[in-house]
Design a protein around this motif. Structure first.
Motif, short mmCIF file in Angstrom:
data_model
loop_
_atom_site.label_atom_id
_atom_site.label_comp_id
_atom_site.label_asym_id
_atom_site.label_seq_id
_atom_site.Cartn_x
_atom_site.Cartn_y
_atom_site.Cartn_z
N ASN A 113 14.88 27.87 -57.48
CA ASN A 113 15.77 26.74 -57.22
C ASN A 113 16.88 27.13 -56.25
O ASN A 113 17.18 26.41 -55.31
CB ASN A 113 16.36 26.21 -58.53
CG ASN A 113 17.22 24.98 -58.31
OD1 ASN A 113 16.75 23.98 -57.78
ND2 ASN A 113 18.47 25.07 -58.70
N GLU A 114 17.49 28.29 -56.48
CA GLU A 114 18.57 28.76 -55.60
C GLU A 114 18.04 29.01 -54.19
O GLU A 114 18.71 28.71 -53.21
CB GLU A 114 19.22 30.02 -56.16
CG GLU A 114 19.94 29.81 -57.48
CD GLU A 114 21.04 28.76 -57.41
OE1 GLU A 114 21.79 28.74 -56.42
OE2 GLU A 114 21.14 27.95 -58.36
N SER A 115 16.84 29.53 -54.10
CA SER A 115 16.22 29.78 -52.80
C SER A 115 15.97 28.46 -52.06
O SER A 115 16.22 28.35 -50.85
CB SER A 115 14.90 30.53 -53.00
OG SER A 115 14.26 30.73 -51.77
N ARG A 116 15.50 27.46 -52.78
CA ARG A 116 15.26 26.15 -52.18
C ARG A 116 16.57 25.53 -51.70
O ARG A 116 16.62 24.95 -50.62
CB ARG A 116 14.57 25.23 -53.19
CG ARG A 116 14.36 23.82 -52.73
CD ARG A 116 13.29 23.68 -51.70
NE ARG A 116 13.10 22.27 -51.37
CZ ARG A 116 12.49 21.84 -50.31
NH1 ARG A 116 11.97 22.69 -49.45
NH2 ARG A 116 12.37 20.55 -50.08
N ILE A 117 17.63 25.67 -52.46
CA ILE A 117 18.94 25.15 -52.06
C ILE A 117 19.38 25.81 -50.76
O ILE A 117 19.81 25.14 -49.82
CB ILE A 117 20.00 25.36 -53.17
CG1 ILE A 117 19.70 24.45 -54.36
CG2 ILE A 117 21.41 25.12 -52.64
CD1 ILE A 117 20.53 24.75 -55.60
N ARG A 118 19.28 27.13 -50.69
CA ARG A 118 19.67 27.85 -49.46
C ARG A 118 18.83 27.42 -48.27
O ARG A 118 19.35 27.20 -47.17
CB ARG A 118 19.55 29.37 -49.66
CG ARG A 118 20.64 29.96 -50.53
CD ARG A 118 20.63 31.49 -50.49
NE ARG A 118 19.35 32.07 -50.88
CZ ARG A 118 18.98 32.30 -52.14
NH1 ARG A 118 19.79 31.98 -53.14
NH2 ARG A 118 17.80 32.83 -52.40
N TYR A 119 17.53 27.26 -48.48
CA TYR A 119 16.63 26.83 -47.41
C TYR A 119 17.04 25.46 -46.88
O TYR A 119 17.16 25.26 -45.67
CB TYR A 119 15.18 26.80 -47.93
CG TYR A 119 14.21 26.15 -46.98
CD1 TYR A 119 13.73 26.85 -45.88
CD2 TYR A 119 13.78 24.84 -47.18
CE1 TYR A 119 12.85 26.26 -44.99
CE2 TYR A 119 12.89 24.25 -46.31
CZ TYR A 119 12.43 24.95 -45.22
OH TYR A 119 11.56 24.36 -44.34
N LEU A 120 17.24 24.50 -47.78
CA LEU A 120 17.62 23.15 -47.37
C LEU A 120 18.97 23.13 -46.66
O LEU A 120 19.14 22.44 -45.65
CB LEU A 120 17.64 22.21 -48.58
CG LEU A 120 16.28 21.89 -49.19
CD1 LEU A 120 16.46 21.17 -50.52
CD2 LEU A 120 15.43 21.08 -48.24
N GLU A 121 19.94 23.88 -47.18
CA GLU A 121 21.26 23.93 -46.54
C GLU A 121 21.16 24.50 -45.13
O GLU A 121 21.81 24.00 -44.21
CB GLU A 121 22.23 24.75 -47.39
CG GLU A 121 22.65 24.04 -48.65
CD GLU A 121 23.54 24.86 -49.57
OE1 GLU A 121 24.27 24.25 -50.37
OE2 GLU A 121 23.50 26.12 -49.50
N ARG A 122 20.32 25.52 -44.96
CA ARG A 122 20.14 26.11 -43.63
C ARG A 122 19.45 25.11 -42.69
O ARG A 122 19.80 24.99 -41.52
CB ARG A 122 19.33 27.40 -43.75
CG ARG A 122 19.32 28.26 -42.53
CD ARG A 122 18.75 29.66 -42.75
NE ARG A 122 17.45 29.67 -43.43
CZ ARG A 122 17.24 30.08 -44.68
NH1 ARG A 122 18.24 30.54 -45.40
NH2 ARG A 122 16.04 30.06 -45.21
N MET A 123 18.47 24.37 -43.22
CA MET A 123 17.78 23.35 -42.41
C MET A 123 18.77 22.28 -41.94
O MET A 123 18.77 21.91 -40.77
CB MET A 123 16.67 22.68 -43.22
CG MET A 123 15.47 23.54 -43.47
SD MET A 123 14.38 23.66 -42.07
CE MET A 123 13.65 22.05 -42.06
N VAL A 124 19.60 21.80 -42.86
CA VAL A 124 20.57 20.76 -42.51
C VAL A 124 21.58 21.28 -41.49
O VAL A 124 21.91 20.60 -40.53
CB VAL A 124 21.29 20.24 -43.79
CG1 VAL A 124 22.47 19.37 -43.44
CG2 VAL A 124 20.31 19.48 -44.67
#
Length: 166
Positions: A57-68
């Protein structure tokens, strides 16, 4: 990353980030806490699984934040008679002598199994801004490619496909 995304893609990602931070993170931490209470952590499968889920979950949050953060906002600026973002295009593939239908989408929404191709893919690049009847060369690499001809364009603003597929 610098993916080309629409404003709607960004909004969906931001909603997912918020949900993961406020709901999923809380549940994951509760699961870890509960599993830890069961005793010996070295042989506690529930604890390991809960930790793995929390970390994913934390990895997915970081990924999405980086994408945005790194995204380039794109909009469909194609004319009414040209293939553009979110349009469904029927093409004739000359080498195979067959017709295929593809929807042109942003990178995060591409899905080969559903014939949704990215605007950054070789075929997507070859189709963008082309009209019915036009022939276009799809460059796979420096030495290989093939020709397609646009048979039909169905205009759409529909971005309803879910981006939560990672």
């Amino acid at each position: 990353m610098n993916d080309r995304l629409t404003k709607k893609d960004i909004e969906k990602m931001e909603k997912e980030i918020e949900h993961r931070k406020l709901v999923v993170r809380k549940e994951a931490l509760e699961d870890v806490k509960e599993a830890r209470a069961h005793g010996d952590l070295s042989e506690n499968f529930e604890y390991k699984a809960a930790k793995k889920f929390k970390n994913e979950n934390e990895s997915r949050i970081r990924y999405l934040e980086r994408m945005v953060k790194t995204a380039h906002i794109v909009e469909d600026d194609s004319r009414e008679d040209e293939a553009g973002l979110n349009d469904t295009v029927t093409v004739f593939i000359e080498d195979e002598e067959c017709e295929e239908e593809y929807k042109i989408v942003t990178t995060v929404r591409s899905n080969a199994l559903k014939n949704m191709i990215s605007i950054e893919s070789p075929l997507g690049k070859a189709l963008l801004k082309r009209r019915v009847g036009e022939r276009s060369y799809v460059s796979v690499n420096e030495k290989t490619g093939y020709y397609v001809q646009i048979r039909k364009i169905r205009k759409s603003d529909d971005e309803s496909e879910d981006i939560n597929r990672f």
